[in-house]
Design a protein around this motif. Structure first.
Motif, PDB file in Angstrom:
ATOM      1  N   ALA A  25       0.833  -1.214   0.000  1.00 51.80           N
ATOM      2  CA  ALA A  25       0.000   0.000   0.000  1.00 51.80           C
ATOM      3  C   ALA A  25       0.864   1.258   0.000  1.00 51.80           C
ATOM      4  CB  ALA A  25      -0.928  -0.010   1.220  1.00 51.80           C
ATOM      5  N   ARG A  26       1.910   1.279   0.828  1.00 55.10           N
ATOM      6  CA  ARG A  26       2.794   2.447   0.905  1.00 55.10           C
ATOM      7  C   ARG A  26       3.472   2.698  -0.442  1.00 55.10           C
ATOM      8  NH1 ARG A  26       6.513   0.947   4.861  1.00 55.10           N
ATOM      9  NH2 ARG A  26       7.778   0.089   3.206  1.00 55.10           N
ATOM     10  N   THR A  27       3.978   1.628  -1.061  1.00 58.59           N
ATOM     11  CA  THR A  27       4.659   1.771  -2.347  1.00 58.59           C
ATOM     12  C   THR A  27       3.672   2.210  -3.430  1.00 58.59           C
ATOM     13  OG1 THR A  27       6.186   0.025  -1.664  1.00 58.59           O
ATOM     14  CG2 THR A  27       6.181   0.607  -3.995  1.00 58.59           C
ATOM     15  N   ARG A  28       2.486   1.644  -3.408  1.00 58.86           N
ATOM     16  CA  ARG A  28       1.449   2.028  -4.386  1.00 58.86           C
ATOM     17  C   ARG A  28       1.123   3.509  -4.250  1.00 58.86           C
ATOM     18  NH1 ARG A  28      -3.694   2.968  -3.630  1.00 58.86           N
ATOM     19  NH2 ARG A  28      -3.889   1.848  -1.656  1.00 58.86           N
ATOM     20  N   LYS A  29       0.923   3.965  -3.018  1.00 57.52           N
ATOM     21  CA  LYS A  29       0.563   5.372  -2.790  1.00 57.52           C
ATOM     22  C   LYS A  29       1.716   6.306  -3.154  1.00 57.52           C
ATOM     23  CE  LYS A  29      -2.809   4.192   0.753  1.00 57.52           C
ATOM     24  NZ  LYS A  29      -3.083   4.119   2.192  1.00 57.52           N
ATOM     25  N   THR A  30       2.943   5.871  -2.886  1.00 57.02           N
ATOM     26  CA  THR A  30       4.123   6.661  -3.246  1.00 57.02           C
ATOM     27  C   THR A  30       4.176   6.889  -4.757  1.00 57.02           C
ATOM     28  OG1 THR A  30       5.382   5.850  -1.357  1.00 57.02           O
ATOM     29  CG2 THR A  30       6.661   6.725  -3.190  1.00 57.02           C
ATOM     30  N   LYS A  48       5.843 -10.949  -7.935  1.00 62.05           N
ATOM     31  CA  LYS A  48       6.723 -10.453  -8.996  1.00 62.05           C
ATOM     32  C   LYS A  48       5.992  -9.455  -9.894  1.00 62.05           C
ATOM     33  CE  LYS A  48       8.948 -13.352 -11.457  1.00 62.05           C
ATOM     34  NZ  LYS A  48       9.449 -14.498 -12.226  1.00 62.05           N
ATOM     35  N   GLU A  49       4.742  -9.756 -10.239  1.00 61.67           N
ATOM     36  CA  GLU A  49       3.964  -8.871 -11.110  1.00 61.67           C
ATOM     37  C   GLU A  49       3.656  -7.545 -10.424  1.00 61.67           C
ATOM     38  OE1 GLU A  49       0.797 -11.577 -11.959  1.00 61.67           O
ATOM     39  OE2 GLU A  49       1.914 -12.571 -13.575  1.00 61.67           O
ATOM     40  N   LEU A  50       3.354  -7.599  -9.124  1.00 64.20           N
ATOM     41  CA  LEU A  50       3.119  -6.357  -8.366  1.00 64.20           C
ATOM     42  C   LEU A  50       4.386  -5.511  -8.320  1.00 64.20           C
ATOM     43  CD1 LEU A  50       1.000  -7.666  -5.355  1.00 64.20           C
ATOM     44  CD2 LEU A  50       0.231  -6.139  -7.178  1.00 64.20           C
ATOM     45  N   ALA A  51       5.495  -6.152  -8.022  1.00 68.46           N
ATOM     46  CA  ALA A  51       6.763  -5.423  -7.941  1.00 68.46           C
ATOM     47  C   ALA A  51       7.093  -4.770  -9.280  1.00 68.46           C
ATOM     48  CB  ALA A  51       7.877  -6.373  -7.509  1.00 68.46           C
ATOM     49  N   GLU A  52       6.915  -5.516 -10.354  1.00 69.22           N
ATOM     50  CA  GLU A  52       7.187  -4.967 -11.685  1.00 69.22           C
ATOM     51  C   GLU A  52       6.272  -3.773 -11.986  1.00 69.22           C
ATOM     52  OE1 GLU A  52       6.826  -6.467 -16.274  1.00 69.22           O
ATOM     53  OE2 GLU A  52       7.697  -7.880 -14.826  1.00 69.22           O
ATOM     54  N   ALA A  53       5.003  -3.905 -11.649  1.00 67.03           N
ATOM     55  CA  ALA A  53       4.048  -2.811 -11.882  1.00 67.03           C
ATOM     56  C   ALA A  53       4.394  -1.579 -11.045  1.00 67.03           C
ATOM     57  CB  ALA A  53       2.632  -3.281 -11.574  1.00 67.03           C
ATOM     58  N   LEU A  54       5.000  -1.811  -9.878  1.00 70.09           N
ATOM     59  CA  LEU A  54       5.384  -0.702  -8.999  1.00 70.09           C
ATOM     60  C   LEU A  54       6.796  -0.187  -9.288  1.00 70.09           C
ATOM     61  CD1 LEU A  54       3.900  -2.148  -5.694  1.00 70.09           C
ATOM     62  CD2 LEU A  54       3.122  -0.076  -6.876  1.00 70.09           C
ATOM     63  N   GLY A  55       7.514  -0.877 -10.175  1.00 72.36           N
ATOM     64  CA  GLY A  55       8.863  -0.453 -10.529  1.00 72.36           C
ATOM     65  C   GLY A  55       9.886  -0.708  -9.431  1.00 72.36           C
ATOM     66  N   VAL A  56       9.678  -1.751  -8.656  1.00 68.70           N
ATOM     67  CA  VAL A  56      10.619  -2.101  -7.580  1.00 68.70           C
ATOM     68  C   VAL A  56      10.949  -3.587  -7.677  1.00 68.70           C
ATOM     69  CG1 VAL A  56       9.744  -0.307  -6.025  1.00 68.70           C
ATOM     70  CG2 VAL A  56       8.791  -2.611  -5.894  1.00 68.70           C
ATOM     71  N   ASP A  57      11.990  -3.999  -6.974  1.00 66.85           N
ATOM     72  CA  ASP A  57      12.306  -5.419  -6.872  1.00 66.85           C
ATOM     73  C   ASP A  57      11.347  -6.060  -5.883  1.00 66.85           C
ATOM     74  OD1 ASP A  57      14.523  -5.329  -8.581  1.00 66.85           O
ATOM     75  OD2 ASP A  57      15.879  -4.786  -6.942  1.00 66.85           O
ATOM     76  N   ALA A  58      11.024  -7.328  -6.113  1.00 66.20           N
ATOM     77  CA  ALA A  58      10.155  -8.059  -5.181  1.00 66.20           C
ATOM     78  C   ALA A  58      10.761  -8.053  -3.780  1.00 66.20           C
ATOM     79  CB  ALA A  58       9.931  -9.482  -5.665  1.00 66.20           C
ATOM     80  N   ALA A  59      12.077  -8.138  -3.696  1.00 61.22           N
ATOM     81  CA  ALA A  59      12.755  -8.136  -2.397  1.00 61.22           C
ATOM     82  C   ALA A  59      12.462  -6.855  -1.617  1.00 61.22           C
ATOM     83  CB  ALA A  59      14.265  -8.303  -2.578  1.00 61.22           C
ATOM     84  N   GLN A  60      12.265  -5.777  -2.318  1.00 59.95           N
ATOM     85  CA  GLN A  60      11.971  -4.497  -1.670  1.00 59.95           C
ATOM     86  C   GLN A  60      10.613  -4.525  -0.975  1.00 59.95           C
ATOM     87  OE1 GLN A  60      12.826  -1.290  -4.348  1.00 59.95           O
ATOM     88  NE2 GLN A  60      11.942   0.270  -2.996  1.00 59.95           N
ATOM     89  N   LEU A  61       9.680  -5.313  -1.505  1.00 65.07           N
ATOM     90  CA  LEU A  61       8.379  -5.445  -0.852  1.00 65.07           C
ATOM     91  C   LEU A  61       8.447  -6.377   0.345  1.00 65.07           C
ATOM     92  CD1 LEU A  61       6.072  -5.753  -4.005  1.00 65.07           C
ATOM     93  CD2 LEU A  61       6.415  -3.734  -2.551  1.00 65.07           C
ATOM     94  N   LEU A  62       9.428  -7.275   0.344  1.00 62.05           N
ATOM     95  CA  LEU A  62       9.543  -8.266   1.414  1.00 62.05           C
ATOM     96  C   LEU A  62      10.405  -7.817   2.591  1.00 62.05           C
ATOM     97  CD1 LEU A  62       9.970 -11.430  -0.801  1.00 62.05           C
ATOM     98  CD2 LEU A  62       7.931 -10.757   0.476  1.00 62.05           C
ATOM     99  N   THR A  63      11.245  -6.810   2.373  1.00 62.10           N
ATOM    100  CA  THR A  63      12.142  -6.348   3.442  1.00 62.10           C
ATOM    101  C   THR A  63      12.039  -4.841   3.620  1.00 62.10           C
ATOM    102  OG1 THR A  63      14.004  -6.011   1.922  1.00 62.10           O
ATOM    103  CG2 THR A  63      13.793  -8.192   2.918  1.00 62.10           C
TER     104      THR A  63
END
Length: 168
Positions: free
Chosen positions: A111-116, A151-166
């Motif tokens: 949510a934070r990354t999406r809003k950013t 992976k698809e969410l991370a790609e859509a947000l322009g970040v690495d999946a690891a960034q969403l996990l840590t």
């Protein structure tokens, strides 16, 4: 003379003893921290009458898994965390609490990354190829994403999946 007590940090994960009860078709498991319980054979995933598994061929090859052998040479491995549920009634509740906490943290990061990035849930859903309800459930900690979805969410947000996990 003083006595020093050493506590194993992974004692809750280390099985130290097995006892077979053939009549009741169950295995007594004891952990290094003293917790013990009976594991019913019929509850073990992967066991079936067709495999001809015999309780004579039950072993503890290492502290983290039980191995049950079959007459045909196949075997089923039973991990420590499966057996722990039968030995420590609070373990499952703790595991569920940790799962729920992890879901909540991941949801807040999404949510934070999406809003950013100035996206609505609907826009993120479309960009990632998932339903908006899925985004809502993820952000609210109601479900965990499949790896492909993450992976698809991370790609859509322009970040690495690891960034969403840590936190990094």
């Amino acid at each position: 003379m003083s006595t020093k007590v050493v506590k194993l940090s992974q004692a809750k994960q280390m099985m130290t003893y097995l006892e077979i009860d053939k009549e009741e078709s169950r295995i007594l498991v004891r952990f290094a921290d003293g917790k013990e319980g009976w594991v019913p054979i019929e509850e073990i995933e992967g066991l079936s009458p067709q495999k001809n598994l015999t309780l004579e061929e039950v072993a503890l090859p290492n502290p983290y898994e039980i191995e049950i052998g079959a007459k045909n040479g196949e075997s089923v491995k039973v991990p420590w965390d499966f057996t722990r549920h039968y030995c420590d009634k609070s373990y499952k509740d703790k595991e569920i609490d940790e799962r729920d906490q992890g879901r909540s943290i991941l949801g807040k990061r999404i949510a934070r990354t999406r809003k950013t990035h100035g996206l609505t849930q609907a826009e993120l859903a479309e960009a990632a190829g998932v339903g908006r309800v899925t985004i809502s459930r993820l952000e609210n900690g109601e479900q965990s994403p499949r790896y492909q979805t993450l992976k698809e969410l991370a790609e859509a947000l322009g970040v690495d999946a690891a960034q969403l996990l840590t936190d990094k």
